[in-house]
Design a protein around this motif. Structure first.
Motif, PDB file in Angstrom:
ATOM      1  N   GLY A  39       0.786  -1.224   0.000  1.00 40.96           N
ATOM      2  CA  GLY A  39       0.000   0.000   0.000  1.00 40.96           C
ATOM      3  C   GLY A  39       0.823   1.281   0.000  1.00 40.96           C
ATOM      4  O   GLY A  39       0.278   2.362  -0.196  1.00 40.96           O
ATOM      5  N   ARG A  40       2.127   1.196   0.235  1.00 43.87           N
ATOM      6  CA  ARG A  40       2.969   2.387   0.178  1.00 43.87           C
ATOM      7  C   ARG A  40       3.131   2.825  -1.277  1.00 43.87           C
ATOM      8  O   ARG A  40       2.937   2.050  -2.200  1.00 43.87           O
ATOM      9  CB  ARG A  40       4.358   2.104   0.763  1.00 43.87           C
ATOM     10  CG  ARG A  40       4.375   1.917   2.253  1.00 43.87           C
ATOM     11  CD  ARG A  40       5.821   1.740   2.713  1.00 43.87           C
ATOM     12  NE  ARG A  40       5.918   1.570   4.129  1.00 43.87           N
ATOM     13  CZ  ARG A  40       6.019   0.402   4.753  1.00 43.87           C
ATOM     14  NH1 ARG A  40       6.039  -0.719   4.064  1.00 43.87           N
ATOM     15  NH2 ARG A  40       6.115   0.339   6.061  1.00 43.87           N
ATOM     16  N   VAL A  41       3.525   4.093  -1.444  1.00 47.85           N
ATOM     17  CA  VAL A  41       3.803   4.614  -2.772  1.00 47.85           C
ATOM     18  C   VAL A  41       5.280   5.005  -2.854  1.00 47.85           C
ATOM     19  O   VAL A  41       5.880   5.411  -1.863  1.00 47.85           O
ATOM     20  CB  VAL A  41       2.914   5.820  -3.144  1.00 47.85           C
ATOM     21  CG1 VAL A  41       1.461   5.414  -3.223  1.00 47.85           C
ATOM     22  CG2 VAL A  41       3.095   6.957  -2.167  1.00 47.85           C
ATOM     23  N   THR A  42       5.856   4.855  -4.038  1.00 48.35           N
ATOM     24  CA  THR A  42       7.238   5.256  -4.258  1.00 48.35           C
ATOM     25  C   THR A  42       7.277   6.741  -4.571  1.00 48.35           C
ATOM     26  O   THR A  42       6.633   7.202  -5.505  1.00 48.35           O
ATOM     27  CB  THR A  42       7.866   4.471  -5.428  1.00 48.35           C
ATOM     28  OG1 THR A  42       7.888   3.080  -5.092  1.00 48.35           O
ATOM     29  CG2 THR A  42       9.282   4.936  -5.720  1.00 48.35           C
ATOM     30  N   LEU A  43       8.027   7.479  -3.766  1.00 45.11           N
ATOM     31  CA  LEU A  43       8.186   8.910  -3.986  1.00 45.11           C
ATOM     32  C   LEU A  43       9.413   9.218  -4.818  1.00 45.11           C
ATOM     33  O   LEU A  43       9.433  10.179  -5.584  1.00 45.11           O
ATOM     34  CB  LEU A  43       8.304   9.625  -2.635  1.00 45.11           C
ATOM     35  CG  LEU A  43       7.110   9.459  -1.715  1.00 45.11           C
ATOM     36  CD1 LEU A  43       7.391  10.069  -0.362  1.00 45.11           C
ATOM     37  CD2 LEU A  43       5.875  10.077  -2.349  1.00 45.11           C
ATOM     38  N   LEU A  44      10.442   8.416  -4.632  1.00 45.20           N
ATOM     39  CA  LEU A  44      11.705   8.674  -5.302  1.00 45.20           C
ATOM     40  C   LEU A  44      12.436   7.362  -5.469  1.00 45.20           C
ATOM     41  O   LEU A  44      12.428   6.521  -4.566  1.00 45.20           O
ATOM     42  CB  LEU A  44      12.536   9.627  -4.431  1.00 45.20           C
ATOM     43  CG  LEU A  44      13.774  10.266  -5.019  1.00 45.20           C
ATOM     44  CD1 LEU A  44      13.423  11.152  -6.211  1.00 45.20           C
ATOM     45  CD2 LEU A  44      14.479  11.089  -3.955  1.00 45.20           C
ATOM     46  N   ARG A  45      13.039   7.176  -6.625  1.00 40.22           N
ATOM     47  CA  ARG A  45      13.855   5.985  -6.863  1.00 40.22           C
ATOM     48  C   ARG A  45      15.142   6.424  -7.519  1.00 40.22           C
ATOM     49  O   ARG A  45      15.119   7.141  -8.515  1.00 40.22           O
ATOM     50  CB  ARG A  45      13.134   5.000  -7.771  1.00 40.22           C
ATOM     51  CG  ARG A  45      13.929   3.721  -8.008  1.00 40.22           C
ATOM     52  CD  ARG A  45      13.192   2.771  -8.952  1.00 40.22           C
ATOM     53  NE  ARG A  45      13.944   1.557  -9.141  1.00 40.22           N
ATOM     54  CZ  ARG A  45      14.988   1.422  -9.957  1.00 40.22           C
ATOM     55  NH1 ARG A  45      15.414   2.458 -10.649  1.00 40.22           N
ATOM     56  NH2 ARG A  45      15.610   0.274 -10.072  1.00 40.22           N
ATOM     57  N   ARG A  46      16.251   6.025  -6.930  1.00 40.78           N
ATOM     58  CA  ARG A  46      17.554   6.332  -7.487  1.00 40.78           C
ATOM     59  C   ARG A  46      18.319   5.028  -7.662  1.00 40.78           C
ATOM     60  O   ARG A  46      18.205   4.124  -6.836  1.00 40.78           O
ATOM     61  CB  ARG A  46      18.357   7.253  -6.566  1.00 40.78           C
ATOM     62  CG  ARG A  46      17.699   8.592  -6.300  1.00 40.78           C
ATOM     63  CD  ARG A  46      18.099   9.606  -7.357  1.00 40.78           C
ATOM     64  NE  ARG A  46      17.354  10.837  -7.282  1.00 40.78           N
ATOM     65  CZ  ARG A  46      17.595  11.840  -6.463  1.00 40.78           C
ATOM     66  NH1 ARG A  46      18.567  11.755  -5.587  1.00 40.78           N
ATOM     67  NH2 ARG A  46      16.869  12.930  -6.506  1.00 40.78           N
ATOM     68  N   GLU A  47      19.101   4.964  -8.720  1.00 39.24           N
ATOM     69  CA  GLU A  47      19.864   3.752  -9.000  1.00 39.24           C
ATOM     70  C   GLU A  47      21.203   4.145  -9.598  1.00 39.24           C
ATOM     71  O   GLU A  47      21.275   5.072 -10.406  1.00 39.24           O
ATOM     72  CB  GLU A  47      19.093   2.883  -9.991  1.00 39.24           C
ATOM     73  CG  GLU A  47      19.767   1.585 -10.328  1.00 39.24           C
ATOM     74  CD  GLU A  47      18.905   0.715 -11.217  1.00 39.24           C
ATOM     75  OE1 GLU A  47      19.261   0.553 -12.393  1.00 39.24           O
ATOM     76  OE2 GLU A  47      17.875   0.203 -10.732  1.00 39.24           O
ATOM     77  N   ILE A  48      22.253   3.457  -9.159  1.00 37.84           N
ATOM     78  CA  ILE A  48      23.573   3.675  -9.732  1.00 37.84           C
ATOM     79  C   ILE A  48      24.221   2.337 -10.038  1.00 37.84           C
ATOM     80  O   ILE A  48      23.888   1.313  -9.447  1.00 37.84           O
ATOM     81  CB  ILE A  48      24.496   4.505  -8.820  1.00 37.84           C
ATOM     82  CG1 ILE A  48      24.741   3.806  -7.483  1.00 37.84           C
ATOM     83  CG2 ILE A  48      23.978   5.900  -8.630  1.00 37.84           C
ATOM     84  CD1 ILE A  48      25.792   4.491  -6.629  1.00 37.84           C
ATOM     85  N   ARG A  49      25.148   2.385 -10.955  1.00 35.53           N
ATOM     86  CA  ARG A  49      25.970   1.222 -11.276  1.00 35.53           C
ATOM     87  C   ARG A  49      27.245   1.362 -10.457  1.00 35.53           C
ATOM     88  O   ARG A  49      27.890   2.411 -10.471  1.00 35.53           O
ATOM     89  CB  ARG A  49      26.282   1.215 -12.769  1.00 35.53           C
ATOM     90  CG  ARG A  49      27.043  -0.001 -13.221  1.00 35.53           C
ATOM     91  CD  ARG A  49      27.177  -0.031 -14.736  1.00 35.53           C
ATOM     92  NE  ARG A  49      25.881  -0.348 -15.310  1.00 35.53           N
ATOM     93  CZ  ARG A  49      25.349   0.261 -16.366  1.00 35.53           C
ATOM     94  NH1 ARG A  49      25.992   1.229 -16.968  1.00 35.53           N
ATOM     95  NH2 ARG A  49      24.183  -0.099 -16.835  1.00 35.53           N
ATOM     96  N   THR A  50      27.602   0.339  -9.713  1.00 37.35           N
ATOM     97  CA  THR A  50      28.758   0.409  -8.825  1.00 37.35           C
ATOM     98  C   THR A  50      29.237  -0.992  -8.481  1.00 37.35           C
ATOM     99  O   THR A  50      28.588  -1.978  -8.811  1.00 37.35           O
ATOM    100  CB  THR A  50      28.387   1.172  -7.534  1.00 37.35           C
ATOM    101  OG1 THR A  50      29.557   1.366  -6.743  1.00 37.35           O
ATOM    102  CG2 THR A  50      27.347   0.434  -6.718  1.00 37.35           C
ATOM    103  N   ASP A  51      30.350  -1.067  -7.794  1.00 40.85           N
ATOM    104  CA  ASP A  51      30.821  -2.333  -7.248  1.00 40.85           C
ATOM    105  C   ASP A  51      29.929  -2.649  -6.050  1.00 40.85           C
ATOM    106  O   ASP A  51      29.935  -1.920  -5.057  1.00 40.85           O
ATOM    107  CB  ASP A  51      32.284  -2.204  -6.819  1.00 40.85           C
ATOM    108  CG  ASP A  51      32.823  -3.472  -6.196  1.00 40.85           C
ATOM    109  OD1 ASP A  51      32.075  -4.470  -6.110  1.00 40.85           O
ATOM    110  OD2 ASP A  51      33.988  -3.459  -5.792  1.00 40.85           O
TER     111      ASP A  51
END
Length: 181
Positions: free
Chosen positions: A123-135
């Protein structure tokens, strides 16, 4: 310190340059920490998700002077590792968002009301999504209860990691610490 990676979905981010990801994996100098933290920059004048997160950070329950505490479920950070990518989602209950934005008479409250529930199904909503490529080796063998905290630095305008830390040191930005799940 690790350098920010290019955003995976530049259409989600209004700043299409290399620092646009707004996410870093680093130690935090103010904490004299040896462990790594996930750091997110949140522009208080950014897109709707960033502005709602900023409003939630300002809604906290006041403790000692100048310190506000969020209840653990008011704003949740969910960390995921897939291959060479680490993503963080900031989630909140619609009722918490509505209560926080109740006194506002702007498009942000209307935008928040139209957010769909997240696919995790609670039931929660996503406000922000961040993604990076890393080790991602720092997450190998780390259980869900041992994930590093997510530090949110709220600020005005685009900023690099050193600029965010300097803004905090100058009292122009705040840091919120969220447990991850």
């Amino acid at each position: 310190m690790s350098e920010p990676a290019a955003p995976v979905d530049a259409a989600r981010d209004r700043r299409p340059d290399e620092s646009a990801a707004g996410m870093w994996i680093t130690t935090v100098p103010m904490e004299d920490a040896e462990g790594l933290n996930l750091v997110l920059g949140v522009d208080i004048q950014g897109g709707p998700g960033e502005r709602i997160v900023s409003a939630l950070l300002g809604y906290g329950h006041e403790g000692e002077e100048g310190v506000f505490y969020l209840l653990p479920d008011d704003l949740l950070a969910r960390c995921e590792r897939v291959g060479d990518r680490v993503s963080v989602r900031l989630l909140a209950w619609p009722t918490v968002i509505e209560r926080t934005l109740r006194s506002r008479d702007d498009e942000l409250a209307a935008t928040a009301a139209g957010l769909p529930p997240d696919e995790i199904g609670d039931g929660r909503v996503t406000l922000l999504r961040r993604e990076i490529r890393t080790d991602t080796d720092f997450l190998v063998g780390v259980g869900p209860d041992d994930l590093p905290p997510v530090l949110i630095i709220d600020h005005v305008g685009p900023a690099t990691l050193p600029e965010l830390f300097a803004s905090f040191a100058d009292g122009e930005a705040g840091i919120a610490v969220l447990n991850t799940r």
